[in-house]
Write an enzyme that holds these catalytic residues in place. Structure first.
Site, PDB file in Angstrom:
ATOM      1  N   SER A  62      49.434  10.172  21.512  1.00 36.54           N
ATOM      2  CA  SER A  62      50.213  11.242  22.137  1.00 36.54           C
ATOM      3  C   SER A  62      50.126  12.546  21.355  1.00 36.54           C
ATOM      4  O   SER A  62      49.827  12.565  20.156  1.00 36.54           O
ATOM      5  CB  SER A  62      51.679  10.814  22.263  1.00 36.54           C
ATOM      6  OG  SER A  62      51.772   9.583  22.939  1.00 36.54           O
TER       7      SER A  62
HETATM    8  N1  SAM Z   1      52.291   5.292  20.488  1.00 36.60           N
HETATM    9  C1  SAM Z   1      50.855   5.374  20.603  1.00 36.60           C
HETATM   10  C2  SAM Z   1      50.205   6.086  19.444  1.00 36.60           C
HETATM   11  O1  SAM Z   1      50.913   6.605  18.583  1.00 36.60           O
HETATM   12  O2  SAM Z   1      48.970   6.080  19.396  1.00 36.60           O
HETATM   13  C3  SAM Z   1      50.410   6.001  21.906  1.00 36.60           C
HETATM   14  C4  SAM Z   1      50.564   5.067  23.009  1.00 36.60           C
HETATM   15  S1  SAM Z   1      49.603   5.277  24.443  1.00 36.60           S
HETATM   16  C5  SAM Z   1      50.180   6.826  25.070  1.00 36.60           C
HETATM   17  C6  SAM Z   1      50.427   4.024  25.414  1.00 36.60           C
HETATM   18  C7  SAM Z   1      50.131   2.621  24.990  1.00 36.60           C
HETATM   19  O3  SAM Z   1      51.012   1.755  25.710  1.00 36.60           O
HETATM   20  C8  SAM Z   1      48.715   2.161  25.324  1.00 36.60           C
HETATM   21  O4  SAM Z   1      48.078   1.721  24.172  1.00 36.60           O
HETATM   22  C9  SAM Z   1      48.929   1.029  26.334  1.00 36.60           C
HETATM   23  O5  SAM Z   1      47.967  -0.005  26.257  1.00 36.60           O
HETATM   24  C10 SAM Z   1      50.320   0.553  25.950  1.00 36.60           C
HETATM   25  N2  SAM Z   1      51.045  -0.204  26.976  1.00 36.60           N
HETATM   26  C11 SAM Z   1      51.108   0.004  28.309  1.00 36.60           C
HETATM   27  N3  SAM Z   1      51.921  -0.913  28.875  1.00 36.60           N
HETATM   28  C12 SAM Z   1      52.387  -1.712  27.878  1.00 36.60           C
HETATM   29  C13 SAM Z   1      53.243  -2.854  27.819  1.00 36.60           C
HETATM   30  N4  SAM Z   1      53.836  -3.373  28.902  1.00 36.60           N
HETATM   31  N5  SAM Z   1      53.494  -3.415  26.627  1.00 36.60           N
HETATM   32  C14 SAM Z   1      52.921  -2.923  25.492  1.00 36.60           C
HETATM   33  N6  SAM Z   1      52.089  -1.871  25.479  1.00 36.60           N
HETATM   34  C15 SAM Z   1      51.823  -1.263  26.665  1.00 36.60           C
END
Ligand code: SAM
Length: 218
Positions: A62
């Protein structure tokens, strides 16, 4: 001061503090965590740009301001046990680890979970615990949490996450009818059976995919 340290200082001053994040602990954490380590090597020149960046698997790290804004919105005192959904690169988990006590973080994609586990250990973040699975169900064995942050956008607030908040703690989550545009909501558990919800700002996150999020087929 290294090239990256200088870029990090400027990022905190102009992108984060300049836009209204004032928590000393959050600013100190943003100054400390080496964001360039959390993105693929070929993108490192852009590590401190004012936006999200691809991290593989169709996912993103992000925008720095959004990471700081969401963590500040949890209103942590320090020392809490917190939960993050969407580990991704591990960057936000590292920032949280500088502000909170223990960080429990869940990533649904095995490759990202594996990569962030290794990197966080390598950087010495032994207060971060990564699990691969569906984060919409939370981490019930470790609940209640002093704060929960969801870094992917869901159609609604997952009930399981709400119920894993300690009384007085907040959950910050992007919620929207479409998978590409959401409002950032803060839900605070004000009593055992009472929650208050407020909208903080508009955001754009990748979808939260899971039992209490969007279906896998999209
Ligand atoms: N916090 C992260 C960082 O600092 O790099 C950025 C996260 S990215 C915007 C969103 C993440 O949420 C992705 O890696 C995606 O695979 C994960 N995601 C989506 N649905 C999810 C779920 N139900 N449980 C866990 N992770 C999930």
């Amino acid at each position: 001061m290294s090239k990256y340290e200088k870029q990090r200082e400027r990022m905190v001053k102009y992108q984060v503090e300049g836009r209204g994040v004032h928590s000393d602990v959050v600013l100190a954490a943003m100054r400390k965590v080496p964001r360039e380590q959390f993105i693929p090597e070929y993108e490192r020149a852009y590590a401190y740009n004012d936006g999200p960046l691809p991290i593989g698997e169709g996912q993103t790290i992000s925008q720095p301001f959004v990471v700081a804004f969401m963590i500040e919105a949890l209103k942590l005192d320090g020392g809490e046990k917190v939960l993050e959904i969407g580990t991704g690169s591990g960057y936000a988990a590292a920032v949280l680890a500088e502000v909170a006590g223990d960080v429990y973080t869940i990533e649904r994609l095995p490759d990202l979970a594996e990569r962030s586990t290794q990197l966080l250990a390598q950087l010495g973040y032994d207060n971060v615990h990564v699990r691969c699975g569906d984060g919409t169900l939370g981490w019930p064995e470790q609940a209640p949490f002093g704060g929960i942050v969801v870094t992917a956008g869901g159609p609604d607030v997952p009930v399981s996450l709400r119920e894993q908040l300690a009384v007085g703690a907040s959950l910050v989550i992007p919620v929207g009818d479409t998978k590409s545009y959401q409002e950032l909501r803060r839900v605070t558990r004000v009593a055992e059976d009472d929650y208050e919800s407020e909208t903080l700002t508009a955001v754009r996150f990748v979808p939260l995919v899971g039992e209490q999020g969007w279906p896998t087929e999209y």
